[in-house]
Scaffold this active site. Structure first.
Site: not given
Length: 404
Positions: A332, A360, A222, A264-265, A306
């Protein structure tokens, strides 16, 4: 090759492969990984790349080549890691709201497993007893991270077994004489406050005494990366100092040595990735000047999902006068990437780049509106390599059954 890809190279790639296009710079990934190695030197530590951020097998292979292990959130991520050549002993599988059969499959693969529910912990204990080492994911009941949608350690989160269920956890472990070797926490993404991270860590450290066979402390990931100039990010050096001190204090109290794991990503791949898009149309209205692109939230959903911020640069006209634009997609639905954003003057056919799109981005892409998912290109040793072709109509039809 530098950690930053020049605008000239990005324009060449847009011309060569078309747009929309994801581009990943392996030098930046390497630099991020090395920063972790340097910060945590002197501590017995392993880094498991959280593959949910980006699972392209070429990226998995490269990250594994750096010496990193791989963290998986599903059985298919595990299979992709194995397909990419990652050995089982370098894979971590952390379950979440899944059927026990998936945990059984992971166990047969011989990977490390973290279990996040009392229900599945009971089933695992009943089936394997002490014969199969396993980890427990705890929920520390600490709020941390960028916002509620990406925070996973608070008291309303679905993730992990709440620490206030410790007595029930211990009852299950003792009932089946389970071999608990790992305790795991993950407080969420976008953590900028090291003290909040350490608050969750200390919650976990406070219960290590109840697990005599414990070998590893999995502190999750994170870590926040900067998305704009002067943006706050996780102070990795400070975090390393705090973790080292906490582990040293724990050793004094218990006389035990633990290996420390991190996952860790985003930290590994976010800044390495760029999304290139072409401007289809400019639309002047009383509300805004809309720059409509050949992409949408079907390719980069984070801003609409988000509220994430991505720097957007006009690499076709970098020295143009700054003007305010609403940058929108061609879906659309309302798919606004940015509103009232200062960008160098935009013209139709210009190429814009979204920064920090490696994590992501493609991974959450879809075929909404029956549009094709973009191609992916990796820059390795200064050379570009196509690592995923752009979708075609055949891809949209592949799994649809034709009836007579």
């Amino acid at each position: 090759m530098k950690e930053t890809i020049t605008s000239e190279i990005l324009l060449e790639l847009a011309s060569k492969y078309g747009t929309p296009l994801y581009v990943y710079n392996t030098e930046k990934i390497k630099g991020q990984y090395q920063s972790l190695i340097n910060a945590f030197s002197g501590l017995p530590v392993r880094f498991f790349y959280a593959s949910k951020a980006l699972t392209n097998i070429h990226i998995l292979k490269f990250i594994h080549s750096l010496g990193a292990s791989i963290d998986c959130s599903s059985i298919n991520e595990l299979k992709l890691a194995r397909y990419a050549g990652v050995p089982a002993d370098k894979i971590l599988y952390t379950s979440n709201s899944i059927h026990f059969s998936e945990i059984e499959e992971a166990q047969r693969e011989g990977v490390s497993i973290n279990i996040d529910s009392l229900s599945n912990l009971e089933k695992f204990g009943e089936k394997f007893g002490h014969s199969s080492p396993v980890g427990i994911r705890l929920r520390p009941n600490v709020m941390a991270g960028g916002n509620l949608k990406i925070s996973t350690g608070h008291d309303k989160s679905k993730f992990g077994i709440p620490v206030d269920k410790l007595e029930e956890i211990l009852n299950v472990v003792q009932k089946y004489k389970m071999h608990i070797t790992v305790l795991h926490i993950h407080t969420g993404s976008e953590i900028s406050d090291v003290s909040m991270f350490m608050k969750a860590v200390n919650v976990m450290l406070g219960i290590t005494q109840y697990f005599p066979e414990l070998q590893c402390l999995d502190l999750g990931g994170g870590f926040k990366v900067p998305y704009k100039e002067n943006d706050v990010q996780t102070d990795i050096a400070l975090l390393a100092t705090e973790v080292k001190q906490s582990i040293a204090d724990l050793k004094k109290r218990q006389g035990r040595n633990f290996e420390v794991w991190f996952e860790p990503g985003k930290y590994m791949v976010s800044e390495a990735g760029s999304l290139l898009a072409k401007v289809n149309v400019l639309k002047e209205t009383t509300a805004a000047t809309f720059a409509g692109l050949d992409t949408g939230f079907n390719h980069l959903i984070r801003p609409m999902f988000y509220g994430s911020y991505h720097q957007i640069d006009n690499i076709s006209n970098p020295t143009g006068a700054k003007k305010k634009y609403a940058v929108v997609g061609n879906i659309c639905e309302t798919d606004t990437f940015a509103w009232d954003r200062d960008i160098s003057e935009i013209r139709e056919e210009d190429i814009l780049v979204f920064r920090n799109a490696g994590a992501y981005g493609f991974e959450m892409a879809s075929n909404f509106n029956s549009r094709f998912r973009p191609a992916e290109v990796m820059i390795f040793d200064g050379k570009d390599e196509l690592i995923r072709r752009r979708d075609t109509l055949d891809d949209l039809l592949r799994n649809q059954l034709v009836t007579t």
